[in-house]
Scaffold this motif. Structure first.
Motif, PDB file in Angstrom:
ATOM      1  N   SER A 190      -0.197   0.517 -13.547  1.00 49.99           N
ATOM      2  CA  SER A 190       0.243  -0.604 -12.716  1.00 49.99           C
ATOM      3  C   SER A 190      -0.879  -1.010 -11.763  1.00 49.99           C
ATOM      4  CB  SER A 190       1.491  -0.218 -11.912  1.00 49.99           C
ATOM      5  OG  SER A 190       1.145   0.710 -10.893  1.00 49.99           O
ATOM      6  N   GLY A 191      -0.591  -1.999 -10.928  1.00 48.88           N
ATOM      7  CA  GLY A 191      -1.562  -2.451  -9.947  1.00 48.88           C
ATOM      8  C   GLY A 191      -1.513  -1.687  -8.645  1.00 48.88           C
ATOM      9  N   LEU A 192      -0.828  -0.549  -8.609  1.00 45.42           N
ATOM     10  CA  LEU A 192      -0.656   0.223  -7.385  1.00 45.42           C
ATOM     11  C   LEU A 192      -1.778   1.241  -7.183  1.00 45.42           C
ATOM     12  CD1 LEU A 192       3.174   0.960  -7.626  1.00 45.42           C
ATOM     13  CD2 LEU A 192       2.062  -0.540  -5.961  1.00 45.42           C
ATOM     14  N   GLN A 193      -2.071   1.518  -5.916  1.00 41.62           N
ATOM     15  CA  GLN A 193      -2.986   2.588  -5.532  1.00 41.62           C
ATOM     16  C   GLN A 193      -2.320   3.411  -4.431  1.00 41.62           C
ATOM     17  OE1 GLN A 193      -6.667   0.678  -4.412  1.00 41.62           O
ATOM     18  NE2 GLN A 193      -7.391   0.588  -6.530  1.00 41.62           N
ATOM     19  N   PHE A 194      -2.586   4.732  -4.432  1.00 40.13           N
ATOM     20  CA  PHE A 194      -1.918   5.621  -3.492  1.00 40.13           C
ATOM     21  C   PHE A 194      -2.933   6.470  -2.743  1.00 40.13           C
ATOM     22  CE2 PHE A 194       0.919   4.897  -7.097  1.00 40.13           C
ATOM     23  CZ  PHE A 194       2.046   4.398  -6.444  1.00 40.13           C
ATOM     24  N   LEU A 211       9.483   3.401  -5.643  1.00 39.96           N
ATOM     25  CA  LEU A 211       8.781   2.154  -5.951  1.00 39.96           C
ATOM     26  C   LEU A 211       9.748   1.018  -6.269  1.00 39.96           C
ATOM     27  CD1 LEU A 211       5.918   3.563  -8.216  1.00 39.96           C
ATOM     28  CD2 LEU A 211       5.910   3.166  -5.739  1.00 39.96           C
ATOM     29  N   GLY A 212      11.040   1.337  -6.428  1.00 39.06           N
ATOM     30  CA  GLY A 212      12.040   0.309  -6.655  1.00 39.06           C
ATOM     31  C   GLY A 212      12.687   0.336  -8.017  1.00 39.06           C
ATOM     32  N   LEU A 251       7.169  -5.292 -11.480  1.00 35.34           N
ATOM     33  CA  LEU A 251       7.187  -5.294 -10.021  1.00 35.34           C
ATOM     34  C   LEU A 251       5.804  -5.455  -9.414  1.00 35.34           C
ATOM     35  CD1 LEU A 251       9.735  -2.427  -9.231  1.00 35.34           C
ATOM     36  CD2 LEU A 251      10.085  -4.858  -8.883  1.00 35.34           C
ATOM     37  N   TYR A 252       4.814  -4.762  -9.983  1.00 33.67           N
ATOM     38  CA  TYR A 252       3.518  -4.673  -9.313  1.00 33.67           C
ATOM     39  C   TYR A 252       2.334  -5.097 -10.167  1.00 33.67           C
ATOM     40  CZ  TYR A 252       6.400  -1.929  -6.160  1.00 33.67           C
ATOM     41  OH  TYR A 252       7.395  -1.515  -5.308  1.00 33.67           O
ATOM     42  N   GLY A 253       2.589  -5.637 -11.327  1.00 31.75           N
ATOM     43  CA  GLY A 253       1.502  -6.118 -12.165  1.00 31.75           C
ATOM     44  C   GLY A 253       0.796  -5.005 -12.914  1.00 31.75           C
ATOM     45  N   LYS A 303      11.002  -4.643  -3.175  1.00 33.70           N
ATOM     46  CA  LYS A 303       9.855  -3.877  -3.627  1.00 33.70           C
ATOM     47  C   LYS A 303       8.840  -3.862  -2.493  1.00 33.70           C
ATOM     48  CE  LYS A 303       7.237  -7.737  -5.590  1.00 33.70           C
ATOM     49  NZ  LYS A 303       6.503  -8.215  -6.768  1.00 33.70           N
ATOM     50  N   TRP A 304       7.845  -3.004  -2.636  1.00 32.39           N
ATOM     51  CA  TRP A 304       6.799  -2.974  -1.637  1.00 32.39           C
ATOM     52  C   TRP A 304       5.987  -4.268  -1.709  1.00 32.39           C
ATOM     53  CZ3 TRP A 304       7.150   0.733   1.883  1.00 32.39           C
ATOM     54  CH2 TRP A 304       7.796   1.919   1.551  1.00 32.39           C
ATOM     55  N   GLN A 305       5.694  -4.828  -0.555  1.00 34.69           N
ATOM     56  CA  GLN A 305       4.969  -6.100  -0.507  1.00 34.69           C
ATOM     57  C   GLN A 305       3.458  -5.882  -0.423  1.00 34.69           C
ATOM     58  OE1 GLN A 305       6.633  -8.973  -1.036  1.00 34.69           O
ATOM     59  NE2 GLN A 305       8.365  -7.565  -1.288  1.00 34.69           N
ATOM     60  N   LYS A 306       3.020  -4.704  -0.764  1.00 34.99           N
ATOM     61  CA  LYS A 306       1.594  -4.392  -0.827  1.00 34.99           C
ATOM     62  C   LYS A 306       1.362  -3.442  -1.992  1.00 34.99           C
ATOM     63  CE  LYS A 306       2.305  -0.781   2.680  1.00 34.99           C
ATOM     64  NZ  LYS A 306       1.874  -0.250   3.994  1.00 34.99           N
TER      65      LYS A 306
END
Length: 502
Positions: A151-155, A230-231, A266-268, A114-117
Motif C-alpha cells: 500500500s501507500g502507507l509508511q510506519f 487501518l480501517g 483506502l490508501y493507494g 480512514k487515516w487522512q495521512k
C-alpha cells in the motif's frame, strides 16, 4: 441482531459442552433449551444459520459438533456487523450477475473513516510474559511492513510520547467495556479499534509464540489487528489474513488478493506500483536467524525459556535435561545450563522446530514429534527409515507431549482429551487405545511437556506450572511454578524452593 449476540457469546467462551456457550446464550436472552440439536424458536435457528454461514459451515440451523467446535475456535474480538453487510453484497452480486461490481463495498468501516495521512506512527506499550521485548518488536515491525509493502502507507515506531497506533497486552477487563474483557486462554485473542482511536489490545494470558505449532503466532494476530486499526473489517475470504478466524502460518503469501485490494482502496498502491508480498516461509527463517543471533534476554542470568514457555522437555542418554523452545534447545546438567543451540546442530535432519520429545531409557533412543512425522535418534544419528509418518503408526498429528512411562516401559503420547500408548519395539499403537485423558487424574488437558526423572517421578508441565505424579500411588503429590520450584530445570539463581506438597 440475534446473530451478533450469538457471536458475542462465542467470543467470551472457550469450553466445548453445549451448556456453554450455546445453552448459556439461550438462557441469557430468554430462549428455552430443548435438546442438543433443536430449539423452540425460529429466531435462534436463524441466528445459528447466520453464524454457520459466516463461519463457512454447512447451514443447518442446528448446533452440531462442527458448529460447537467453531464456536470455541480462537478468533478476533472485533464485531462482524460491517462484514456481514459486505458479505451479503458479494453473495447477491454473484446471483444477480453483478459479480465484480461494487465488490469492495463496505470492506472498510465507513466512507471516509480512514487515516487522512499515509505516514503513521506506532508505539508498543508493553509485551506478554511469553516473549521478550525484542521478539515482540520484531513481530510488530514485520506486521507493519506487511501492509506497507502492498500500500501507500509508511510506519514509524516511537518509544515514548503519543502515537497514532498503540499496541498493548491486557488481562480480563481493561476499561474497554465488559463485552471486550479478555477471558483467558482461548476465545477472543485480541481486538482493535478503527481509525481514529488506533488501538489494538491482546490477551496477556494467551501463550504467544513466533514459531512452532503450540501457542498463537503473534505476528499473524498482530498483522490482523493492525488491519483493523487501518480501517479494514473482516474479509469474506476464508484464506485472507482479515478472516475473522486467524490465519495459520504457511509457506504461501500471508496477504490474500482480498486483503491487498481492501487496503489499496483506502490508501493507494505503494510507490512505483511495486507490490512486495511476504511469504510465511520468509518470516519463519527471519525469526530463526534472529533468535539464534540476538535475543536480548540471553545476556541475563537465566535462559530465555525461564521467562515464558517451552515447547517440549525430556532427558538424553547422559541424564541431562533437554528443554526445547522454537528452533533452539538448552541442555541442563546439575543445574548448569548450556548456551542455546539450533536443534539441527545436534540432531541433523530434524525439523527446525518440534512439538514433543521423549527419551526411552530401555533402547536409549530419543523420539521427536512434529506435525505428521516422528524422528528417532541413536545419539546424534537418525535411525534408518526415519522420519516416519504418524498416520502410518496409528498416531495423531500435532501432539501435546510425549514421555516414557516407567510402569509400562512404553511411550505415552497426549493429544487433546485422549492419550495413546506407543510400543517402541514394534512402533505400533497398543490395542484399546486411545483412551480418555481423565485416566490421569489431576493432570490438566493441554500440557506442553512431560518428563520422567531418574527416580521414576513423573512431571507434567503446562505453561508456567507443573504437576508431580507419584507413579506408585497414581496421584498428584505436588504442584507449583516450575521456574521457581524445580532447580534441575535450570532457572534458579539461588537454591531451589521446596515443592509445594499437596
Amino acid at each position: 441482531m440475534k446473530m451478533f449476540l450469538l457471536l458475542l457469546c462465542v467470543q467470551t467462551s472457550h469450553s466445548s459442552p453445549i451448556s456453554s456457550p450455546a445453552q448459556g446464550f439461550l438462557e441469557q436472552y430468554g430462549y428455552l433449551y430443548k435438546d442438543n440439536e433443536t430449539y423452540r424458536t425460529a429466531e435462534v435457528k436463524t441466528a445459528i444459520r447466520e453464524f454457520q454461514w459466516l463461519s463457512w459451515l454447512p447451514v443447518t440451523g442446528r448446533l452440531d459438533a462442527a458448529t460447537l467446535e467453531k464456536m470455541t475456535s480462537p478468533r478476533c474480538g472485533v464485531t462482524d456487523a460491517g462484514s456481514f453487510d459486505a458479505w451479503q453484497d458479494r453473495i447477491n452480486g454473484i446471483f444477480t450477475g453483478r459479480h465484480g461490481q461494487h465488490l469492495r463495498k463496505k470492506r472498510y468501516t465507513q466512507l471516509g473513516e480512514k487515516w487522512q495521512k499515509k505516514q503513521l506512527s506506532y508505539r508498543i506499550m508493553n509485551w506478554p510474559r511469553s516473549l521478550s521485548a525484542g521478539q515482540v518488536r520484531l513481530a510488530v515491525s514485520a506486521a507493519f511492513q506487511l501492509w506497507s509493502n502492498v500500500s501507500g502507507l509508511q510506519f514509524l515506531e516511537l518509544h515514548q510520547g503519543p502515537a497514532d497506533i498503540r499496541l498493548a497486552f491486557y488481562e480480563g477487563e481493561h476499561n474497554d467495556g465488559a463485552g471486550n474483557a479478555f477471558d483467558g486462554p482461548g476465545g477472543a485473542l485480541a481486538h482493535a479499534f478503527f481509525p481514529f482511536r488506533g488501538e489494538a489490545h491482546f490477551d496477556m494470558s494467551e501463550r504467544w509464540t513466533l514459531s512452532g505449532h503450540k501457542g498463537h503466532n503473534l505476528f499473524l494476530v498482530m498483522a490482523h489487528e493492525i488491519g483493523h486499526t487501518l480501517g479494514l473489517v473482516h474479509s469474506p475470504d476464508r484464506h485472507a489474513l482479515m478472516s475473522p478466524y486467524y490465519k495459520k502460518m504457511s509457506s504461501n503469501a500471508v496477504l490474500s488478493w482480498d486483503d491487498i485490494t481492501a487496503v489499496q482502496q483506502l490508501y493507494g498502491k505503494p510507490p512505483g506500483d511495486t507490490v512486495q508480498q511476504l511469504a510465511g516461509r520468509a518470516f519463519r527463517w527471519t525469526i530463526q536467524d534472529w533468535q539464534i543471533s540476538q535475543d536480548p534476554r540471553e545476556s541475563s542470568l537465566t535462559p530465555n525459556y525461564c521467562h515464558g514457555f517451552f515447547d517440549a522437555i525430556t532427558m538424553d542418554e547422559n541424564g541431562a535435561v533437554l528443554v526445547f523452545q522454537g528452533c533452539r534447545f538448552w541442555s541442563v546438567c546439575n543445574g548448569s545450563v548450556s548456551d542455546p543451540r539450533p536443534l539441527q546442530t545436534r540432531w541433523p535432519q530434524l525439523s527446525v522446530t518440534i512439538e514433543a520429545a521423549a527419551f526411552n531409557p530401555l533402547d536409549r533412543k530419543l523420539y521427536f514429534f512434529k506435525g505428521r512425522r516422528m524422528w528417532r535418534y541413536s545419539g546424534s544419528n537418525l535411525d534408518p527409515g526415519f522420519p516416519k509418518r504418524s498416520s502410518a503408526l496409528g498416531l495423531p498429528k500435532h501432539l501435546d507431549c510425549a514421555f516414557f512411562y516407567q510402569p509400562l516401559g512404553q511411550l505415552v503420547l497426549f493429544k487433546g482429551s485422549r492419550y495413546f500408548i506407543l510400543n517402541p519395539w514394534s512402533l505400533s499403537m497398543e490395542l484399546y487405545y486411545p483412551r480418555p485423558l481423565r485416566d490421569w487424574k489431576g493432570v490438566p488437558r493441554g500440557v506442553n511437556g512431560a518428563l520422567t526423572r531418574p527416580d521414576g517421578t513423573l512431571y507434567f508441565f503446562k505453561e508456567q506450572q507443573y504437576w508431580r505424579l507419584d507413579t506408585g500411588k497414581l496421584r498428584i503429590t505436588a504442584a507449583g511454578l516450575w521456574a521457581e520450584s524445580l532447580q534441575w530445570i535450570g532457572c534458579q539463581k539461588t537454591p531451589s524452593l521446596q515443592d509445594n506438597e499437596l
